[in-house]
Scaffold this active site. Structure first.
Site, mmCIF file in Angstrom:
data_model
loop_
_atom_site.group_PDB
_atom_site.id
_atom_site.type_symbol
_atom_site.label_atom_id
_atom_site.label_comp_id
_atom_site.label_asym_id
_atom_site.label_seq_id
_atom_site.Cartn_x
_atom_site.Cartn_y
_atom_site.Cartn_z
ATOM 1 N NE ARG A 135 -4.436 -1.570 1.717
ATOM 2 C CZ ARG A 135 -5.041 -2.485 2.771
ATOM 3 N NH1 ARG A 135 -5.526 -2.232 3.549
ATOM 4 N NH2 ARG A 135 -6.290 -2.672 1.446
ATOM 5 N N GLY A 192 -9.153 -8.721 -0.737
ATOM 6 C CA GLY A 192 -7.754 -9.421 -0.002
ATOM 7 C C GLY A 192 -7.296 -10.636 -0.667
#
Ligand code: AMP
Length: 412
Positions: A37, A369
């Site tokens: 991220r 995810g």
């Protein structure tokens, strides 16, 4: 939704407040286990720093419930970001303290500062609906947002992972900054491009692959996709709510009994829209779920006492064939209990099929995810067109929901 991006504005000499999604996974010693991220935010961060802006980054991490929790500090993110940028990242250990505001004033062009976890303040997560009904909450949310906004001349949103929420930093801050430039970063631009193009102008056949635990989580997505995609491939536990409605014996497989009728209604709706829906025809089943437990393959019905934990080989082959000719693919959710090998086989087969279709020219978008993790574990990342950074956000996008925090940002 053609939104202005960082490329459309002049950042030189300006203070830029940018919302990122630095909600990185941490181990028990607060070490970052994946910096994905952070890495994905780099293009926007670098563009602003190289453009001569002074950057104030803000993010949440985990769910600290409105108070300081040292285990959820963004300090490790500041350290990693500093390594990745090859320059100092100033850390402000409270996002709105006087000291932080002074540090913001002192930033020079090309400097970068990261604010401590926004969710150490309750006001960050006050929902706008609650704030509308309660003046104290409204005031708390507005006051928090004003203090953040007061540090900057420009607002940038590059946090797709939280773009479906109305948190103070995502919604109230840009509202307060009306009249100043409020734009998106390159990560959100990419997400909107892939997801938006897939829904509005897909190359066909357009195939959706949906898996995971619950039908109830994906009803809106299925409803929205029925009129848009050519095929919906269903796997994971959610398949058994549909199969039960079709009169199949599902043994002890997970099933949402309250949604059996809704499942059948969706299948009928799909039939009317000539959208093909594929359900697993065989299953890997176990008596008790654990790693490396012996399993059986059940074709059709599942015996009482057995639970389906993965799609079977016949279903896997059929699914792979139905993916092979796809030209647009969206995939969200695993085909089985993929955390417990060998019940990751179906998910791996699908990941491979999506990568192969992409090699053959399909646009593939993987969200969520678990499916993203499956793709990464197999080293297939480079063979997928786009791996979404927002599981929940990408699902809500596929549901056709509006993202109010993006709607208020500047149009091109
Ligand atoms: P979701 O959060 O809805 O994407 O669901 C992901 C979870 O679904 C994972 O933790 C999987 O282990 C679980 N899952 C997938 N297939 C099955 C299944 N057949 N039985 C039980 N859990 C499943």
């Amino acid at each position: 939704m053609a939104k202005k991006t960082v490329a459309d504005i002049n950042v030189k000499g300006k203070k830029i407040l940018m919302r990122c999604d630095f909600n990185v996974p941490l181990d028990d010693d607060c070490n970052i286990t994946s910096d994905d991220r952070i890495v994905k935010a780099l293009p926007t961060i670098k563009a602003i720093l190289e453009g001569g802006g002074a950057l104030i980054l803000m993010s949440h991490l985990g769910r600290p419930s409105g108070q300081r929790d040292d285990k959820l500090s963004l300090t490790p993110v500041a350290r990693r970001l500093s390594e990745l940028l090859g320059k100092e990242v100033v850390f402000a250990d409270d996002c709105i303290s006087d000291e932080t505001k002074a540090k913001a004033v002192a930033l020079s062009n090309g400097d970068c500062m990261l604010l401590e976890n926004l969710r150490f303040h309750k006001a960050e997560t006050i929902k706008d609906k609650a704030a509308k009904e309660d003046t104290q909450l409204r005031q708390a949310k507005d006051d928090f947002a004003k203090q953040l906004a007061g540090m900057a001349d420009i607002y940038v949103d590059d946090a797709f992972g939280t773009a479906h929420r109305d948190n103070a930093s995502m919604y109230t801050v840009p509202m307060v900054m009306e009249g100043k430039p409020r734009v998106i970063g390159f990560l959100i631009e990419k997400e909107l491009k892939f997801l938006g193009d897939a829904l509005s102008d897909p190359a066909r056949p357009f195939v959706a692959i949906l898996g995971g635990a619950k039908v109830s989580d994906k009803i809106g997505v299925i409803e929205n996709l029925i009129g848009k995609v050519d095929r919906i491939i269903i796997g994971g536990a959610m398949a058994y709510t549909f199969l039960k409605g079709r009169g199949k014996s599902i043994g002890r497989s997970l099933c949402e009994n309250d949604f059996v009728d809704k499942g059948q209604a969706l299948l009928n709706q799909a039939k009317e829209a000539e959208c093909e829906v594929l359900l697993p025809t065989d299953h890997h089943v176990v008596r008790k779920l654990k790693s490396d437990v012996p399993y059986r393959t059940a074709v059709g019905d599942i015996d009482p006492g057995y639970q389906a934990v993965d799609i079977g080989p016949i279903a896997s082959k059929m699914y792979r064939e139905k993916i092979a000719d796809a030209k647009t693919i969206v995939w969200n959710g695993p085909m089985g209990v993929f955390e417990t090998p060998p019940f990751d086989e179906g998910t791996k087969d699908i990941a491979m099929a999506v990568a192969e279709a992409t090699d053959n020219g399909a646009i593939s978008i993987v969200g969520g995810g678990d499916s993203a993790a499956a793709v990464k574990n197999l080293g297939l990342e480079d063979r997928i067109s786009h791996i979404s950074t927002g599981g929940g956000a990408s699902l809500e996008f596929l549901e056709g929901k509006k993202f109010i925090c993006l709607e208020i940002l500047d149009e091109k």
